[in-house]
Scaffold this motif. Structure first.
Motif, mmCIF file in Angstrom:
data_model
loop_
_atom_site.group_PDB
_atom_site.id
_atom_site.type_symbol
_atom_site.label_atom_id
_atom_site.label_comp_id
_atom_site.label_asym_id
_atom_site.label_seq_id
_atom_site.Cartn_x
_atom_site.Cartn_y
_atom_site.Cartn_z
ATOM 1 N N THR A 1 0.943 -1.160 0.104
ATOM 2 C CA THR A 1 0.189 0.094 -0.126
ATOM 3 C C THR A 1 1.014 1.332 -0.113
ATOM 4 N N ASP B 1 -5.550 -14.830 0.226
ATOM 5 C CA ASP B 1 -6.674 -14.195 -0.432
ATOM 6 C C ASP B 1 -7.196 -13.541 -1.638
ATOM 7 N N LYS C 1 -9.147 -11.648 -2.175
ATOM 8 C CA LYS C 1 -10.356 -9.999 -2.956
ATOM 9 C C LYS C 1 -9.916 -9.216 -1.977
ATOM 10 N N LEU C 2 -9.764 -7.937 -3.026
ATOM 11 C CA LEU C 2 -9.388 -6.931 -2.611
ATOM 12 C C LEU C 2 -10.850 -5.842 -1.488
ATOM 13 N N SER C 3 -10.837 -5.210 -0.254
ATOM 14 C CA SER C 3 -11.345 -4.448 -0.149
ATOM 15 C C SER C 3 -11.695 -3.209 -0.030
ATOM 16 N N ILE C 4 -11.961 -2.318 -0.775
ATOM 17 C CA ILE C 4 -11.552 -0.921 -0.738
ATOM 18 C C ILE C 4 -12.824 -0.036 -0.928
ATOM 19 N N SER C 5 -12.816 1.394 -1.200
ATOM 20 C CA SER C 5 -13.784 2.024 -0.780
ATOM 21 C C SER C 5 -14.447 2.266 -2.270
ATOM 22 N N VAL C 6 -15.656 2.618 -1.792
ATOM 23 C CA VAL C 6 -17.023 2.888 -3.483
ATOM 24 C C VAL C 6 -16.208 4.037 -3.947
ATOM 25 N N SER D 1 -13.088 4.503 -5.190
ATOM 26 C CA SER D 1 -11.999 4.680 -5.840
ATOM 27 C C SER D 1 -12.196 4.919 -6.502
#
Ligand code: PLP
Ligand code: COI
Length: 340
Positions: A26, A40, A42-47, A49
């Protein structure tokens, strides 16, 4: 050599499968963190982005090859490191230090060693680095944070049949603008190519050829690879244009055509109205390797080069030389191979 994953190596195509580890790092508050391997996919990111809304992202593609003695090696990874940074500059993203990039690739390949296909199957480990803008943002501007991730998948041929001729059609659409982002490996170029690709496939072609966006008279490249031709008097020719991807395979072939095959090798304009100057043609790239072009359809007529079923002699020699180097059977020019 560690135990291999239970995969039918000889029948792999080019499709996604989850492997065991990917790398992620990051960029925040002006600097990259150390990065780590995670399991994993999968990414968890702000909508909000920028990668999701404004296409602030770029990616790379390179491969790891298993040699005859079971070792693993990379082909010119520093060139991919340089190119991702050209994309980063163009889209106002932070650059990735070259050593960090190559080191992360090495970590991913080592951690997924069981997925590196055995020598002799023709299959390889395709490595996909990506750099995306993330974090809360809604105005059109660069993201506050960035993710650099790398995953890998074992692959076979990108075009069906591998080293077998494929026909292409010329697209009426453009993938890039004259002073746009064509030379950067950014997702937007590929989004712009999806519709033409769909039409080409629907009409029975492997992919489409794009013409230069300004005059539509010169060949640029294939949606997923560069173009080359062998002229009637044995010259290796590949298009020169500021809006095509500077393909690492293409530059390698320009070198090998000259140094190993003794051909004249030139980057210059290739007119779509003068295909008869070529006796052989092909598409080249990391995924495509060298894919012989049987024929090109343009204005409703198919122009066939060497043959729709057989591969020409120069294309065969180029393929054997390139793959010989990539799989460690032939000596590589200095600096081209990085051992894993
Ligand atoms: N052109 C396009 C549009 C591509 O997507 C690719 C693949 O990376 C290439 C050319 C070939 O580039 P390289 O040889 O660096 O893989
Ligand atoms: C590659 O050859 O690495 C590519 O990126 C081509 C395609 C899979 C988009």
């Amino acid at each position: 050599m560690s135990k291999l994953a239970n995969i039918d190596w000889g029948n792999l195509g080019f499709s996604y499968m989850k492997t065991d580890f990917r790398y992620v790092s990051t960029w925040k508050d002006g600097k990259w963190d150390e990065g780590e391997l995670v399991t994993d996919n999968k990414l968890s990111i702000s909508v909000a982005s920028t990668a999701l809304h404004y296409g602030q992202q770029c990616f790379e593609g390179l491969k790891a090859y298993r040699t005859k003695n079971g070792d693993i090696q990379l082909f010119r990874p520093y060139e991919n490191a340089k190119r991702i940074n050209l994309g980063a500059q163009r889209l106002l993203m932070p650059e990735i230090p070259e050593e960090k990039f190559v080191n992360a690739v090495l970590q991913v390949v080592r951690a997924n060693e069981t997925y590196v296909p055995p020598y002799g199957t023709g299959a390889t480990l395709y490595i996909r680095p990506l750099l995306i803008g993330v974090g809360d943002n809604i105005g059109v501007g660069p993201a506050p944070e960035y993710l650099f991730s790398i995953f890998c998948i074992p692959v076979g041929p990108y075009f069906k049949g591998g080293m077998a001729p494929v026909n292409f059609t010329v697209s009426d659409f453009d993938r890039a603008a004259p002073y746009g982002t064509g030379a950067a490996k950014v997702g937007g170029n590929y989004a712009a190519s999806l519709y033409s690709y769909h039409l080409a496939k629907k009409n029975g072609f492997g992919d489409c050829i794009y013409l230069d966006p300004l005059t539509h008279t010169k060949i640029e490249e294939v949606g997923s690879a560069n173009f080359f031709g062998i002229t009637l008097d044995n010259e290796f020719v590949t298009p020169k244009s500021p809006s095509i991807l500077p393909s690492i395979t293409k530059y390698s072939l320009l070198y090998l055509a000259k140094e190993n095959l003794g051909l004249k090798a030139t980057e210059r304009d290739v007119l779509i109205d003068n295909l008869k100057e070529f006796k052989e043609a092909g598409a080249c790239g990391t995924a495509a390797v060298i894919t012989p072009i049987g024929g090109i359809e343009y204005k409703g007529k198919l122009h066939v080069f060497h043959s729709e079923t057989e591969v020409g002699p120069n294309t065969t020699k180029l393929y054997n030389t390139l793959c010989g180097i990539q799989f460690g059977d032939l000596e590589a020019p200095a600096g081209w191979i990085v051992k894993v």
